[in-house]
Design a protein around this motif. Structure first.
Motif, mmCIF file in Angstrom:
data_model
loop_
_atom_site.group_PDB
_atom_site.id
_atom_site.type_symbol
_atom_site.label_atom_id
_atom_site.label_comp_id
_atom_site.label_asym_id
_atom_site.label_seq_id
_atom_site.Cartn_x
_atom_site.Cartn_y
_atom_site.Cartn_z
ATOM 1 N N PRO A 22 14.017 4.692 105.901
ATOM 2 C CA PRO A 22 15.270 4.970 106.820
ATOM 3 C C PRO A 22 14.934 4.739 108.210
ATOM 4 N N ILE A 23 13.636 4.649 108.919
ATOM 5 C CA ILE A 23 13.747 4.690 110.296
ATOM 6 C C ILE A 23 14.022 3.023 110.756
ATOM 7 N N GLY A 24 14.823 2.932 111.506
ATOM 8 C CA GLY A 24 15.180 1.647 112.100
ATOM 9 C C GLY A 24 15.986 0.639 111.239
ATOM 10 N N ARG A 25 16.581 1.293 110.071
ATOM 11 C CA ARG A 25 17.334 0.625 109.059
ATOM 12 C C ARG A 25 18.869 0.918 109.261
ATOM 13 N N ASN A 26 19.768 0.100 109.278
ATOM 14 C CA ASN A 26 21.073 0.349 109.121
ATOM 15 C C ASN A 26 21.359 1.087 108.009
ATOM 16 N N LEU A 27 21.662 2.307 108.072
ATOM 17 C CA LEU A 27 22.119 3.148 106.838
ATOM 18 C C LEU A 27 23.503 2.799 106.405
ATOM 19 N N ILE A 28 24.256 2.230 106.977
ATOM 20 C CA ILE A 28 25.591 1.588 106.421
ATOM 21 C C ILE A 28 25.171 0.308 105.575
ATOM 22 N N TRP A 29 25.552 0.641 104.307
ATOM 23 C CA TRP A 29 25.193 -0.453 103.241
ATOM 24 C C TRP A 29 26.423 -1.931 103.385
ATOM 25 N N ASN A 30 27.432 -1.496 103.317
ATOM 26 C CA ASN A 30 28.590 -2.469 103.331
ATOM 27 C C ASN A 30 29.214 -2.534 104.891
ATOM 28 N N ARG A 31 28.416 -3.229 105.880
ATOM 29 C CA ARG A 31 28.799 -3.222 107.191
ATOM 30 C C ARG A 31 29.879 -3.912 107.607
ATOM 31 N N GLY A 32 30.272 -5.199 106.735
ATOM 32 C CA GLY A 32 31.233 -5.840 107.149
ATOM 33 C C GLY A 32 32.011 -6.497 106.181
ATOM 34 N N GLY A 33 32.151 -5.883 104.997
ATOM 35 C CA GLY A 33 32.755 -6.396 103.954
ATOM 36 C C GLY A 33 32.338 -7.250 102.716
ATOM 37 N N GLN A 34 30.934 -7.403 102.669
ATOM 38 C CA GLN A 34 30.248 -8.255 101.897
ATOM 39 C C GLN A 34 30.548 -7.839 100.590
ATOM 40 N N GLU A 35 30.798 -6.380 100.452
ATOM 41 C CA GLU A 35 31.164 -6.062 99.092
ATOM 42 C C GLU A 35 32.640 -5.365 98.910
#
Length: 283
Positions: free
Chosen positions: A110-123
């Motif tokens: 979790p450190i340094g990783r974007n925790l929002i999985w669907n950040r731009g509508g890919q899913e």
């Protein structure tokens, strides 16, 4: 006259004696300290899903702390060097029969990783709680590239549209003592863009909450409404939560947008690359 034929005897040649095979050395015959080293090269997902269920001995190794410390020690970057002593200082005592918190931590990273999985509508709109207004949210291509963002974005309609995601920091691999250590910060950010030739309003609200969803800290951004002829301008909204209060366990990330000319089908206040990143305080 009869001729007698002699029937030959077939000589039997004895089969060669098989050479003695060297006894194969199974992993369970390794000393525990060597077995730990071998297992430390196995991916965390395999350790947790497969190796942990081989036998009681392997389960004890996977549940313990030593294996995961070996894995963490291989990160020689600045974050890795800072992480190891921090983890040692705030890791709770081991409990028999329970997986060490480092197991999920190494799995989820979790450190340094974007925790929002669907950040731009890919899913599409998966993972988001959505309230639709006007014609609702739309996923569309970004048009002019947005720095570091996916090729898609979420667009709002001519009435207020809201989208929200709850992040459980413990589910992401962070344990309470680490969250309360005072040695982490949470960086939130997002790109917002207006379409040239239209006007829109936008708002971002991020809250840090405890396990009972009591709000402990808040960041709110309400930029000025975009002008009609804006040349597809982009706005990067960002904030760092530092000096995080004790008890933070959840992050609520929500944003609104509205196209203000009330033209049906004209999707504005486009947002993309929504981001929640947990970082170590290296200073």
């Amino acid at each position: 006259m009869g001729a007698s034929a002699s029937r030959g005897q077939v000589a039997r040649i004895p089969a060669p004696e098989p050479e003695p095979e060297e006894a194969a050395l199974g992993l369970n015959q390794l000393p525990p300290e060597l077995l730990l080293v071998v297992l430390s090269y196995v991916p965390p997902r395999t350790l947790l899903r497969s190796c942990r269920h081989v036998c009681r001995g392997w389960r004890a190794l996977v549940d313990g702390q030593a294996l995961w410390f070996l894995i963490l020690a291989r990160d020689h970057g600045a974050t890795g060097r800072a992480l190891l002593p921090l983890v040692r200082s705030c890791l709770p005592p081991a409990r028999n029969g329970r997986l060490c918190p480092l197991g999920r931590f190494c799995l989820r990273r979790p450190i340094g990783r974007n925790l929002i999985w669907n950040r731009g509508g890919q899913e599409g709109l998966r993972k988001w709680m959505v309230r639709q207004g006007g014609n609702g949210w739309l996923v569309e291509e970004n048009g002019p590239a947005v720095p570091g963002a996916p090729s898609q974005s979420f667009g709002t309609s001519f009435r207020w549209c809201l989208k929200k995601e709850f992040l459980d920091l413990e589910e992401e691999g962070l344990w309470p003592e680490l969250l309360d250590s005072g040695k982490i910060e949470i960086c939130v950010s997002e790109w917002q863009r207006a379409r040239d030739g239209s006007t829109c309003v936008y708002r971002l609200l991020v809250q840090l909450l405890d396990a009972n969803q009591t709000v402990l800290d808040t960041f709110s951004a309400v930029p000025d409404p975009s002008q009609q002829w804006n040349n597809n301008s982009c706005l990067w909204v960002t904030h760092v939560f530092s000096n995080i209060k004790m008890g933070v366990r959840l992050v609520s990330f929500e944003h609104w947008g509205e196209e203000t000319r009330f033209w049906a089908g004209d999707y504005e206040a486009r947002v993309t690359n929504s981001s929640v990143i947990v970082r170590l305080c290296l200073s």
